[in-house]
Write a protein that holds these residues in place. Sequence first.
Motif, PDB file in Angstrom:
ATOM      1  N   THR A   1      10.901  10.002 -15.129  1.00 52.70           N
ATOM      2  CA  THR A   1      11.710   9.710 -13.950  1.00 52.70           C
ATOM      3  C   THR A   1      10.796   9.483 -12.759  1.00 52.70           C
ATOM      4  OG1 THR A   1      13.552  11.059 -14.774  1.00 52.70           O
ATOM      5  CG2 THR A   1      13.497  10.587 -12.407  1.00 52.70           C
ATOM      6  N   LEU A   2      10.994   8.389 -12.047  1.00 50.10           N
ATOM      7  CA  LEU A   2      10.189   8.088 -10.868  1.00 50.10           C
ATOM      8  C   LEU A   2      10.801   8.809  -9.664  1.00 50.10           C
ATOM      9  CD1 LEU A   2       7.747   6.489  -9.907  1.00 50.10           C
ATOM     10  CD2 LEU A   2       9.249   4.525  -9.527  1.00 50.10           C
ATOM     11  N   VAL A   3       9.993   9.625  -9.017  1.00 49.44           N
ATOM     12  CA  VAL A   3      10.498  10.519  -7.966  1.00 49.44           C
ATOM     13  C   VAL A   3      10.148   9.965  -6.587  1.00 49.44           C
ATOM     14  CG1 VAL A   3      10.431  12.854  -7.030  1.00 49.44           C
ATOM     15  CG2 VAL A   3      10.267  12.494  -9.503  1.00 49.44           C
ATOM     16  N   PHE A   4      11.147   9.925  -5.703  1.00 51.13           N
ATOM     17  CA  PHE A   4      10.979   9.473  -4.322  1.00 51.13           C
ATOM     18  C   PHE A   4      11.322  10.626  -3.386  1.00 51.13           C
ATOM     19  CE2 PHE A   4      12.024   5.879  -6.957  1.00 51.13           C
ATOM     20  CZ  PHE A   4      11.181   4.860  -6.527  1.00 51.13           C
ATOM     21  N   ASP A   5      10.569  10.727  -2.296  1.00 51.86           N
ATOM     22  CA  ASP A   5      10.835  11.779  -1.317  1.00 51.86           C
ATOM     23  C   ASP A   5      12.085  11.477  -0.505  1.00 51.86           C
ATOM     24  OD1 ASP A   5       8.521  13.135  -2.087  1.00 51.86           O
ATOM     25  OD2 ASP A   5       7.289  11.990  -0.671  1.00 51.86           O
ATOM     26  N   ASN A   6      12.333  10.188  -0.275  1.00 53.04           N
ATOM     27  CA  ASN A   6      13.473   9.800   0.563  1.00 53.04           C
ATOM     28  C   ASN A   6      13.956   8.405   0.183  1.00 53.04           C
ATOM     29  OD1 ASN A   6      11.758   7.867   2.045  1.00 53.04           O
ATOM     30  ND2 ASN A   6      10.808   9.718   2.882  1.00 53.04           N
ATOM     31  N   VAL A   7      15.082   8.020   0.765  1.00 52.15           N
ATOM     32  CA  VAL A   7      15.704   6.726   0.456  1.00 52.15           C
ATOM     33  C   VAL A   7      14.805   5.571   0.866  1.00 52.15           C
ATOM     34  CG1 VAL A   7      17.616   5.187   1.057  1.00 52.15           C
ATOM     35  CG2 VAL A   7      18.068   7.589   0.550  1.00 52.15           C
ATOM     36  N   TRP A   8      14.059   5.726   1.962  1.00 51.39           N
ATOM     37  CA  TRP A   8      13.258   4.604   2.462  1.00 51.39           C
ATOM     38  C   TRP A   8      12.157   4.229   1.472  1.00 51.39           C
ATOM     39  CZ3 TRP A   8      17.007   4.112   5.396  1.00 51.39           C
ATOM     40  CH2 TRP A   8      17.517   5.156   6.154  1.00 51.39           C
ATOM     41  N   GLN A   9      11.570   5.210   0.841  1.00 52.24           N
ATOM     42  CA  GLN A   9      10.564   4.901  -0.180  1.00 52.24           C
ATOM     43  C   GLN A   9      11.186   4.117  -1.329  1.00 52.24           C
ATOM     44  OE1 GLN A   9       9.113   8.767  -1.298  1.00 52.24           O
ATOM     45  NE2 GLN A   9       7.515   8.787   0.286  1.00 52.24           N
ATOM     46  N   TYR A  10      12.365   4.549  -1.741  1.00 53.18           N
ATOM     47  CA  TYR A  10      13.037   3.830  -2.830  1.00 53.18           C
ATOM     48  C   TYR A  10      13.392   2.415  -2.406  1.00 53.18           C
ATOM     49  CZ  TYR A  10      16.480   2.229  -6.143  1.00 53.18           C
ATOM     50  OH  TYR A  10      17.161   1.443  -7.062  1.00 53.18           O
ATOM     51  N   GLU A  11      13.876   2.251  -1.189  1.00 58.17           N
ATOM     52  CA  GLU A  11      14.258   0.919  -0.713  1.00 58.17           C
ATOM     53  C   GLU A  11      13.076  -0.041  -0.751  1.00 58.17           C
ATOM     54  OE1 GLU A  11      15.939   1.661   3.142  1.00 58.17           O
ATOM     55  OE2 GLU A  11      17.982   1.359   2.378  1.00 58.17           O
ATOM     56  N   GLU A  12      11.897   0.463  -0.414  1.00 58.39           N
ATOM     57  CA  GLU A  12      10.727  -0.415  -0.399  1.00 58.39           C
ATOM     58  C   GLU A  12      10.386  -0.902  -1.801  1.00 58.39           C
ATOM     59  OE1 GLU A  12       6.205  -0.721   1.418  1.00 58.39           O
ATOM     60  OE2 GLU A  12       7.371   1.126   1.669  1.00 58.39           O
ATOM     61  N   LEU A  13      10.381   0.006  -2.775  1.00 56.36           N
ATOM     62  CA  LEU A  13      10.109  -0.415  -4.145  1.00 56.36           C
ATOM     63  C   LEU A  13      11.228  -1.306  -4.669  1.00 56.36           C
ATOM     64  CD1 LEU A  13       8.384  -0.338  -6.702  1.00 56.36           C
ATOM     65  CD2 LEU A  13       9.671   1.701  -7.409  1.00 56.36           C
ATOM     66  N   ASN A  14      12.470  -0.955  -4.373  1.00 56.32           N
ATOM     67  CA  ASN A  14      13.601  -1.762  -4.819  1.00 56.32           C
ATOM     68  C   ASN A  14      13.483  -3.191  -4.303  1.00 56.32           C
ATOM     69  OD1 ASN A  14      16.531  -2.885  -4.220  1.00 56.32           O
ATOM     70  ND2 ASN A  14      16.749  -1.408  -5.894  1.00 56.32           N
ATOM     71  N   GLY A  15      13.057  -3.350  -3.051  1.00 56.68           N
ATOM     72  CA  GLY A  15      12.900  -4.690  -2.481  1.00 56.68           C
ATOM     73  C   GLY A  15      11.824  -5.492  -3.195  1.00 56.68           C
ATOM     74  N   ILE A  16      10.733  -4.835  -3.578  1.00 57.99           N
ATOM     75  CA  ILE A  16       9.659  -5.522  -4.307  1.00 57.99           C
ATOM     76  C   ILE A  16      10.145  -5.948  -5.689  1.00 57.99           C
ATOM     77  CG2 ILE A  16       7.363  -5.249  -5.319  1.00 57.99           C
ATOM     78  CD1 ILE A  16       6.814  -3.196  -3.041  1.00 57.99           C
ATOM     79  N   VAL A  17      10.847  -5.044  -6.364  1.00 60.91           N
ATOM     80  CA  VAL A  17      11.380  -5.378  -7.685  1.00 60.91           C
ATOM     81  C   VAL A  17      12.339  -6.552  -7.573  1.00 60.91           C
ATOM     82  CG1 VAL A  17      12.783  -4.551  -9.609  1.00 60.91           C
ATOM     83  CG2 VAL A  17      11.104  -3.023  -8.557  1.00 60.91           C
ATOM     84  N   GLU A  18      13.206  -6.518  -6.585  1.00 64.95           N
ATOM     85  CA  GLU A  18      14.210  -7.580  -6.422  1.00 64.95           C
ATOM     86  C   GLU A  18      13.555  -8.921  -6.125  1.00 64.95           C
ATOM     87  OE1 GLU A  18      17.789  -7.583  -3.426  1.00 64.95           O
ATOM     88  OE2 GLU A  18      18.197  -6.247  -5.140  1.00 64.95           O
TER      89      GLU A  18
ATOM     90  N   SER B   1       0.819  -1.211   0.000  1.00 65.64           N
ATOM     91  CA  SER B   1       0.000   0.000   0.000  1.00 65.64           C
ATOM     92  C   SER B   1       0.857   1.268   0.000  1.00 65.64           C
ATOM     93  CB  SER B   1      -0.941   0.002   1.207  1.00 65.64           C
ATOM     94  OG  SER B   1      -0.203  -0.068   2.418  1.00 65.64           O
ATOM     95  N   ASP B   2       1.993   1.260   0.718  1.00 64.00           N
ATOM     96  CA  ASP B   2       2.843   2.452   0.762  1.00 64.00           C
ATOM     97  C   ASP B   2       3.389   2.779  -0.620  1.00 64.00           C
ATOM     98  OD1 ASP B   2       2.389   2.617   3.441  1.00 64.00           O
ATOM     99  OD2 ASP B   2       4.315   1.769   4.057  1.00 64.00           O
ATOM    100  N   VAL B   3       3.850   1.748  -1.333  1.00 57.02           N
ATOM    101  CA  VAL B   3       4.386   1.963  -2.668  1.00 57.02           C
ATOM    102  C   VAL B   3       3.277   2.434  -3.597  1.00 57.02           C
ATOM    103  CG1 VAL B   3       5.394   0.820  -4.693  1.00 57.02           C
ATOM    104  CG2 VAL B   3       6.305   0.362  -2.406  1.00 57.02           C
TER     105      VAL B   3
END
Length: 462
Positions: A117-134, A59-61
């Motif tokens: 370009t996909l824009v993130f407010d902070n690193v934690w948001q990116y980490e969450e999407l990166n983990g799902i992709v991985e 839901s956050d992503v």
Amino acid sequence: MGLTTRSAAAPERAGTTSGTGAIRRTPSTSSSEEDYEDEELVQPQPTDLTSVDAPERYSDVRQLLARQPVQPLEGITGSGWVVGDGYDLEAFNQVNGVWPLGHPLPLPDWSSGGKSTLVFDNVWQYEELNGIVETTLQRMLEETHYNTVNLFVDFYRSFKRTRRSDLRSFFQFYDVPINRRHHMCVSLAFEIMARMVQLFPVLANYLYVVSCEEQVMDCNDYVQLDEECGLNSVDAGVEKEHVMVAMRIAIGERRGVMILDPGYHVSRAVTVMQDQSYPHTGWFTQSKEPHLQRDYCYAYSQQNNKFVEWKEREIRGEDTSYKTSLIYVAQEYITAIDVTVRRNLVYNFRSLLSRDAKGQVYAGIYFPLVANVQESYLTLFYDGPNEQRVRTKLMFSAFKVGKGKLPDYIGQHLSRLAPQLRMPLQELTDLCKSLAEVVTDQNFIGQVLAINSDIGNMSVEN
């Protein structure tokens, strides 16, 4: 058209490059390989896109993506990018390149428009999407094979059915059947993109296929070549023998790109930041064997940020060697099938590999194409008892038994290999027999090697 698919209502599209004496054809495909003598290998059978997690998760992503200024077009879903056993090539923006007379390959081409370009407010948001992709990527590595063997057999059978003698002219007009069963780097790129869009339709606006030139001799010269004449010109002499998937990202004001490379069994969603600060991935170990460790690193080119340098470090005992490939991330690569798959179709190495979720290759077959077909051989490998790796070379002539029974020692190897390739034993046996017919056809193999040599000569300075 074979299994190559496109939307029935979609208009025919043409490449945008121009060239003297150019010939335009219908779409086509190919594959990429590496030296598997020194490393473990892998790949399984494709699953349905419904294998991804339920849509109510993440839901956050989803909230993050809903806030992006670019939203999905109506009706875009990952399953919509899949048509039956293949892919809707319109969804992946694939077209034919221009093929100048006398050139060994079509010219590569790129989209004139760029992905967002996909824009993130902070690193934690990116980490969450990166983990799902991985996680999605690792699941796909387990469920799919890397396979340039079946495409090669299909190519041979199609050629023989025409009763023509000149392979070069057939190669130029051959429409390679790309599908979801026999994956190489291009279809693996399509597959991971389709799975991610199935999860998050808005990612259709961000994920794109990128081209890669492997083992570039001089990166400065290559980048300069792009500036002077463009990589889609005859003068560039590029092969573009590999593709990956990219997505531009911004974390606050910081810019970067995510790189996915299932074709080289990379199980990480690699992050490349322009400032090389966290979450920049940096060096990591891709594979480690008793005699060889292979490390990868991805970073923007210091000469031109249109390119990402993919460095490979091989450690053999006390010896260390480096190779550098260049990934062109500035534009979406729209001739992945027509150029890259076609190029790899006549490459002098074939493989069928099973991989685990971490990208380690654990079972498969591979073989080179040799000028003297009587010397052609197949290497097969698999996990044996007591965690021992079994690897053996078998002469292809041993498989030429017609409808007769294979020698017992071959049958034993195949019966152990088949489960690890997730193939019925009879299917694997029939495939090996078919390969024996293909690789011992002196006329066919001689012409394949001649085309491969011409492509190598064309790109030798790169």
